[in-house]
Design a protein around this motif. Structure first.
Motif, PDB file in Angstrom:
ATOM      1  N   ALA A   1      -7.869  16.835  -0.201  1.00  0.00           N
ATOM      2  CA  ALA A   1      -6.437  17.684  -0.367  1.00  0.00           C
ATOM      3  C   ALA A   1      -5.292  17.049   0.440  1.00  0.00           C
ATOM      4  O   ALA A   1      -4.366  16.696   0.332  1.00  0.00           O
ATOM      5  N   ARG A   2      -5.740  16.905   1.882  1.00  0.00           N
ATOM      6  CA  ARG A   2      -4.906  16.300   2.774  1.00  0.00           C
ATOM      7  C   ARG A   2      -4.453  14.844   2.489  1.00  0.00           C
ATOM      8  O   ARG A   2      -3.481  14.212   2.526  1.00  0.00           O
ATOM      9  N   ILE A   3      -5.748  14.017   2.059  1.00  0.00           N
ATOM     10  CA  ILE A   3      -5.160  12.425   1.716  1.00  0.00           C
ATOM     11  C   ILE A   3      -4.544  12.239   0.528  1.00  0.00           C
ATOM     12  O   ILE A   3      -3.499  11.386   0.429  1.00  0.00           O
ATOM     13  N   GLN A   4      -4.553  13.162  -0.730  1.00  0.00           N
ATOM     14  CA  GLN A   4      -3.763  13.105  -1.790  1.00  0.00           C
ATOM     15  C   GLN A   4      -2.455  13.772  -1.289  1.00  0.00           C
ATOM     16  O   GLN A   4      -1.469  13.326  -2.188  1.00  0.00           O
ATOM     17  N   ALA A   5      -2.012  14.323  -0.489  1.00  0.00           N
ATOM     18  CA  ALA A   5      -0.747  14.581  -0.083  1.00  0.00           C
ATOM     19  C   ALA A   5       0.046  13.588   0.443  1.00  0.00           C
ATOM     20  O   ALA A   5       1.328  13.616   0.607  1.00  0.00           O
ATOM     21  N   ILE A   6      -0.627  12.510   0.925  1.00  0.00           N
ATOM     22  CA  ILE A   6       0.055  11.625   1.607  1.00  0.00           C
ATOM     23  C   ILE A   6       0.494  10.422   0.654  1.00  0.00           C
ATOM     24  O   ILE A   6      -0.131   9.949  -0.255  1.00  0.00           O
ATOM     25  N   THR A   7       1.805  10.100   0.864  1.00  0.00           N
ATOM     26  CA  THR A   7       2.573   9.087  -0.003  1.00  0.00           C
ATOM     27  C   THR A   7       2.526   7.766   0.814  1.00  0.00           C
ATOM     28  O   THR A   7       3.140   7.558   1.894  1.00  0.00           O
ATOM     29  N   PRO A   8       2.185   6.519   0.074  1.00  0.00           N
ATOM     30  CA  PRO A   8       2.335   5.360   0.811  1.00  0.00           C
ATOM     31  C   PRO A   8       3.705   4.853   0.998  1.00  0.00           C
ATOM     32  O   PRO A   8       4.583   5.098   0.220  1.00  0.00           O
ATOM     33  N   LYS A   9       4.154   4.216   2.337  1.00  0.00           N
ATOM     34  CA  LYS A   9       5.277   3.981   2.402  1.00  0.00           C
ATOM     35  C   LYS A   9       5.480   2.232   2.151  1.00  0.00           C
ATOM     36  O   LYS A   9       6.524   1.813   2.062  1.00  0.00           O
ATOM     37  N   VAL A  10       4.452   1.645   2.081  1.00  0.00           N
ATOM     38  CA  VAL A  10       4.341   0.185   1.611  1.00  0.00           C
ATOM     39  C   VAL A  10       3.476  -0.229   0.328  1.00  0.00           C
ATOM     40  O   VAL A  10       2.545   0.456  -0.178  1.00  0.00           O
ATOM     41  N   VAL A  11       4.431  -0.561  -0.440  1.00  0.00           N
ATOM     42  CA  VAL A  11       4.141  -0.928  -1.805  1.00  0.00           C
ATOM     43  C   VAL A  11       3.745  -2.419  -1.797  1.00  0.00           C
ATOM     44  O   VAL A  11       4.079  -3.148  -0.835  1.00  0.00           O
ATOM     45  N   ASP A  12       3.291  -2.810  -2.975  1.00  0.00           N
ATOM     46  CA  ASP A  12       2.526  -4.358  -3.358  1.00  0.00           C
ATOM     47  C   ASP A  12       3.930  -5.146  -3.442  1.00  0.00           C
ATOM     48  O   ASP A  12       3.892  -6.335  -2.847  1.00  0.00           O
ATOM     49  N   LYS A  13       5.117  -4.532  -3.700  1.00  0.00           N
ATOM     50  CA  LYS A  13       6.532  -5.521  -3.572  1.00  0.00           C
ATOM     51  C   LYS A  13       6.912  -5.810  -2.413  1.00  0.00           C
ATOM     52  O   LYS A  13       7.667  -6.635  -2.203  1.00  0.00           O
ATOM     53  N   ASP A  14       6.595  -5.157  -1.507  1.00  0.00           N
ATOM     54  CA  ASP A  14       7.147  -5.524  -0.017  1.00  0.00           C
ATOM     55  C   ASP A  14       6.654  -6.709   0.660  1.00  0.00           C
ATOM     56  O   ASP A  14       5.422  -6.935   0.284  1.00  0.00           O
ATOM     57  N   LEU A  15       7.376  -7.335   1.515  1.00  0.00           N
ATOM     58  CA  LEU A  15       7.031  -8.552   2.100  1.00  0.00           C
ATOM     59  C   LEU A  15       6.428  -8.135   3.238  1.00  0.00           C
ATOM     60  O   LEU A  15       7.067  -7.211   4.120  1.00  0.00           O
ATOM     61  N   GLU A  16       5.341  -8.773   3.881  1.00  0.00           N
ATOM     62  CA  GLU A  16       5.130  -8.352   5.132  1.00  0.00           C
ATOM     63  C   GLU A  16       5.483  -9.314   6.195  1.00  0.00           C
ATOM     64  O   GLU A  16       5.790 -10.195   6.041  1.00  0.00           O
ATOM     65  N   SER A  17       5.836  -8.575   7.377  1.00  0.00           N
ATOM     66  CA  SER A  17       6.457  -9.334   8.487  1.00  0.00           C
ATOM     67  C   SER A  17       5.190  -9.963   9.282  1.00  0.00           C
ATOM     68  O   SER A  17       3.993  -9.460   9.112  1.00  0.00           O
ATOM     69  N   ALA A  18       5.531 -10.683  10.355  1.00  0.00           N
ATOM     70  CA  ALA A  18       4.663 -11.294  10.917  1.00  0.00           C
ATOM     71  C   ALA A  18       3.691 -10.181  11.816  1.00  0.00           C
ATOM     72  O   ALA A  18       2.536 -10.184  12.053  1.00  0.00           O
ATOM     73  N   GLU A  19       4.440  -9.192  12.282  1.00  0.00           N
ATOM     74  CA  GLU A  19       3.944  -8.209  13.120  1.00  0.00           C
ATOM     75  C   GLU A  19       3.066  -7.289  12.277  1.00  0.00           C
ATOM     76  O   GLU A  19       1.983  -6.861  12.742  1.00  0.00           O
ATOM     77  N   PHE A  20       3.587  -6.987  11.137  1.00  0.00           N
ATOM     78  CA  PHE A  20       2.788  -6.099  10.227  1.00  0.00           C
ATOM     79  C   PHE A  20       1.317  -7.039   9.824  1.00  0.00           C
ATOM     80  O   PHE A  20       0.105  -6.535   9.807  1.00  0.00           O
TER      81      PHE A  20
END
Length: 918
Positions: A380-399
């Motif tokens: 239940a705790r995991i399902q309450a988490i919403t991802p902030k990074v989606v597939d369309k987002d570009l990755e930075s070098a640090e990421f």
């Protein structure tokens, strides 16, 4: 092997080094022994040092050379001495690839103790060794000043208090003493001075040097006339010859490198740069922690650069040294890796998990993991988490760099749990199970597929140590992966689920599996993918073993079962290995013929057999007296006694070798034991010949004289073969002589003529002779006997077979049968795809027998509906499969029991109807 050693070849093929006088065959108690055999026996037990390290080990080798227990201790020391003197240096040089010790601490000493490989001139005391340094510092040669140094004297040792007898000096050849003078004559030693004589350590020990130190007491000086020679003088002990090895690239590869280095050190160098002074200020020997501790401290430091360094090297260490790198040897390594791997949620979802080791988790925040007892309500705790990074987002070098390091953290865990000790260690961490649940519940994004794949592979190795209840968070996190489109993830998830609780007492129950998932796994059985197919069948076997799952399957997906059973039946011979065998049909029953006794060879054949040596003699005797017959047998004691009775005086082959030779002589002969109250030892496949043959295979003449009494004969006049004379002859003439001499008792003259007396009366007892009256004329008895003996021995065969009631067996009917062998494990137990298929079929048949009544249709039982169309295929598998026939037999029995239950039910219904009708 030292360069000075000469090489000789032993008779057995071993290469020995004769650093000492070498005998091609060593001797123990005066008997020669094989050095090659001795070397092999010693090396099989680990070498000279391993044998000497344990008591009584050398004594076990004495029996290998045929020595008895008399004086066993003396022969053991002699055997050890032979190896020590001849083979010890060879073992160290050839087998271990090391430089053997010098002779003065090896061959020149007695064979006592061990540790030959660690002996050196510095650590092993040499008896009577002069204290002279043999090597100079830096490997340099000894200077001439040192070589001319006076010899250091050794105090003589008194060995005997009694004077030696004359001639005893031969036992001590190194002393070279004069003969003992008479008791009445005083010995006058030569007191002439020796000029310029200097004895070195390298001189021969045969000429002892003069003493350099003067005697303080003249009464002890042998040069003094008042010296009591017999009681006080002791000769000087011999000085061992010590050789110094010459430095060559072969025995000292680093010698010239050291010289070059020393030369380079002495040359002026360029002053070092300023930063070198800082390095030189660090004390020598302080190299810091090793790479294992450096990585551990780097992970725990919290410094990003140190953690990156640690993860980079841990990937390599865990892959290459996984068998040595264990969690229990490095405290807090597992916790540090888990905490680092949990940072994935901070990267993807922006949630940082806090790890708490308090048992009471009430009042704690939702992002707190209970590392002591496990986190409750984790899904239940995991399902309450919403991802902030989606597939369309570009990755930075640090990421990307940070994600790569998190992948390395999970990869290190994956590499380490391959070792069973690490998997057991991690399985005891509640935090570890929570981490796997979090990692498997991450959103489906391509960038973290590698991370999740490593987490799945970790799960494969540890689920066997966990007992999971229904609705377990980790189990519920694995089920969605069965619907994945990634083959590797499906296989890893299947393995993880199939291995749940394998090491626990209670089996895991597969529950809450969607029917769509089961239908998808059934469709995988149609693929030609062994790995996916085997894991799917393992899952389906556990699924069908639970009655509740079968009820749901039959209720909501009955249309799938006929095709599923058809596919499982076809998999019973999946990838089987075929083997053809010739099957001989049993002959039709007939009347048993009279067994033939073991024939007795005539003297001519016996004399011919004596020309051969064993085992050829026994083989030829067997071919003369026996023939192959697949359906017959003979006792081993009978055939051995028959052979020994004929050749007891001619050194026959031993009984055990004789029985083995029977199988070598006849292809169909096999020695067997028939178990029972009294075991019978037989030879199957041979029988005594009815017609004895000679060494060329030609039949011999049989004496058919009836030896029974006339009143004991059968009323039909038939003669039993046991009552016939057992004598065989190679020629017609010898058979006729045998009848005239042994049966008719007619006197034979020295010139070879028979002289029958008229009026004596002779009765012919030849088999099937038509004359009933006695023969009284001497001129008729000889021609009458010749009339019975045929011209060729083969003409007697028909009569002999008739007397024994032999009926020629029809030619055996041979058929070819094809057997199938499916996969088996190392214990010859069925395994793999065919075995799992038959086990799933058994689960369905067992359920249909016990719970199939609600699924009857039109009076047809469930077993008949499921397996009625596949009985022929199952019986075919039963007849051709050597591996699964017992399991298929049990399956068919279950199906038949269902049909019997159906017939019993119909009978009970008819009985009830009849009762109501009455």
């Amino acid at each position: 092997m030292p360069a000075r050693a000469q090489t000789v070849h032993h008779a057995d093929g071993a290469r020995l080094c004769d650093r000492t006088p070498f005998d091609r065959e060593g001797k123990v108690s005066g008997r020669p022994i094989s050095l090659h055999k001795l070397y092999k026996l010693v090396m099989d037990k680990g070498g000279y040092d391993a044998l000497s390290a344990e008591r009584m080990q050398w004594r076990t080798l004495v029996k290998e050379f045929g020595f008895g227990k008399t004086h066993e201790a003396v022969m053991t020391f002699q055997l050890k001495t032979v190896y020590y003197k001849n083979l010890a240096a060879y073992e160290i040089s050839t087998y271990w690839g090391e430089e053997p010790p010098p002779r003065e601490i090896l061959e020149d000493l007695s064979a006592k103790g061990g540790d030959l490989r660690t002996r050196t001139l510095e650590n092993y005391p040499v008896p009577h060794r002069p204290a002279i340094e043999m090597a100079m510092p830096d490997g340099g040669a000894e200077s001439e000043a040192d070589s001319s140094e006076d010899e250091i004297q050794v105090t003589p040792k008194r060995e005997k208090t009694e004077p030696e007898e004359q001639g005893s000096a031969s036992r001590y050849p190194t002393r070279q003493l004069r003969q003992d003078p008479k008791r009445t004559q005083l010995f006058q030693p030569d007191t002439a001075p020796t000029r310029g004589r200097t004895v070195r350590a390298t001189d021969s020990p045969s000429a002892p040097p003069p003493l350099q130190q003067p005697y303080s007491n003249t009464s002890n000086d042998p040069r003094n006339p008042s010296f009591d020679w017999f009681d006080k003088y002791e000769p000087r002990q011999p000085v061992a010859l010590t050789l110094r090895q010459v430095h060559t690239p072969g025995n000292d590869p680093l010698y010239y490198a050291r010289k070059a280095h020393a030369k380079a050190v002495n040359t002026p160098r360029v002053p070092p740069e300023p930063q070198q002074f800082l390095k030189s200020s660090i004390p020598t020997g302080m190299n810091g922690p090793n790479i294992y501790l450096r990585c551990l401290y780097g992970l725990r430091s919290g410094v990003q650069e140190e953690q990156d360094f640690a993860l980079h090297h841990l990937v390599k260490v865990s892959y290459e040294r996984g068998d040595k790198y264990k969690f229990e040897g490095f405290p807090f390594l597992a916790e540090s890796l888990l905490e680092k791997a949990l940072e994935i949620t901070q990267l993807i979802c922006g949630i940082t998990w806090e790890v708490s080791y308090e048992e009471d988790d009430e009042g704690q925040s939702l992002n707190t993991l209970n590392a002591a007892l496990g986190t409750s309500n984790l899904l239940a705790r995991i399902q309450a988490i919403t991802p902030k990074v989606v597939d369309k987002d570009l990755e930075s070098a640090e990421f990307s760099e940070r994600l790569e390091k998190l992948k390395e953290a999970v990869l290190v865990l994956r590499n380490m749990v391959i070792l069973e000790e690490n998997a057991v260690f991690l399985s005891k961490f509640p935090l570890f199970k929570d981490f796997l649940t979090i990692a498997l519940s991450l959103p489906h994004q391509p960038r973290i597929v590698e991370y999740k794949q490593s987490a799945l592979e970790v799960t494969e190795q540890v689920t066997r140590y966990w007992e999971m209840k229904p609705q377990d968070p980790l189990y519920m996190s694995l089920l969605p992966y069965l619907e994945s489109d990634d083959r590797s993830m499906i296989i890893s998830a299947l393995r993880s689920i199939n291995r749940i609780g394998l090491e626990m007492a209670d089996a895991h129950r597969l529950t809450d599996v969607p029917l769509s998932t089961v239908e998808r796994l059934f469709s995988f059985t149609l693929l030609d993918d062994n790995e996916l197919l085997e894991n799917s069948l393992d899952f389906l076997y556990e699924y069908t073993a639970i009655p509740e799952n079968n009820t749901e399957l039959l209720s909501n997906a009955f249309h799938l079962l006929p095709n599923i059973i058809s596919r499982l039946t076809s998999l019973l011979l999946y990838q089987s290995i075929t083997h053809e065998e010739n099957v001989v049909a049993k002959p039709t029953p007939r009347m048993a013929s009279i067994p033939a006794p073991i024939p007795i060879i005539p003297p001519e054949v016996h004399a011919h057999l004596l020309q051969f040596v064993e085992p050829e003699r026994s083989s030829r005797w067997l071919r003369c007296c026996f023939e192959e017959c697949p359906t017959e047998d003979i006792t081993q004691i009978a055939i051995w006694q028959a052979y020994q009775g004929k050749f007891a005086q001619n050194n026959p082959v031993p009984a055990a070798d004789f029985i083995k030779n029977v199988s070598n002589t006849f292809v169909s002969a096999q020695a067997q034991v028939i178990n029972g109250p009294t075991p019978r030892f037989i030879i199957k496949g041979i029988k005594p010949r009815r017609i004895l043959v000679d060494l060329q295979g030609r039949p011999l003449f049989k004496c058919l004289w009836d030896m029974s009494r006339p009143d004991m004969q059968d009323q039909s006049g038939r003669v039993h073969p046991r009552n016939l004379c057992p004598v065989w002859h190679t020629r017609r003439e010898t058979l006729w002589n045998h009848i005239m001499t042994d049966h008719l008792r007619i006197e034979k003259k020295p010139e070879g003529r028979f002289v029958p007396k008229d009026g004596q009366g002779w009765i012919c007892r030849w088999t099937h002779c038509g004359r009933k009256s006695a023969i009284t004329k001497s001129s008729e008895i000889g021609p009458h006997m010749r009339m019975h003996i045929p011209q060729a021995a083969s003409e007697q065969s028909k009569l002999i077979h008739e007397l024994a009631q032999d009926i020629k067996d029809p030619d055996p009917v041979q058929m070819k049968h094809e057997w199938h062998y499916t996969a088996m494990d190392q214990t010859n137990h069925p395994c793999g795809i065919p075995w799992m298929s038959v086990m799933i079929l058994r689960n369905l048949a067992r359920y249909a027998n016990k719970h199939g009544q609600p699924f009857e249709k039109d009076g047809v039982r469930l077993n008949e509906r499921l397996f009625g169309a596949h009985k022929y295929a199952l019986f075919h598998v039963l007849s051709v499969s050597r591996t699964l026939r017992d399991y298929v037999n049990d399956l068919l029995r279950m199906i038949e029991e269902g049909q019997k239950d159906e017939k019993r039910g119909l009978k009970r219904e008819r009985d009830v109807e009849n009762e109501h009708g009455e």
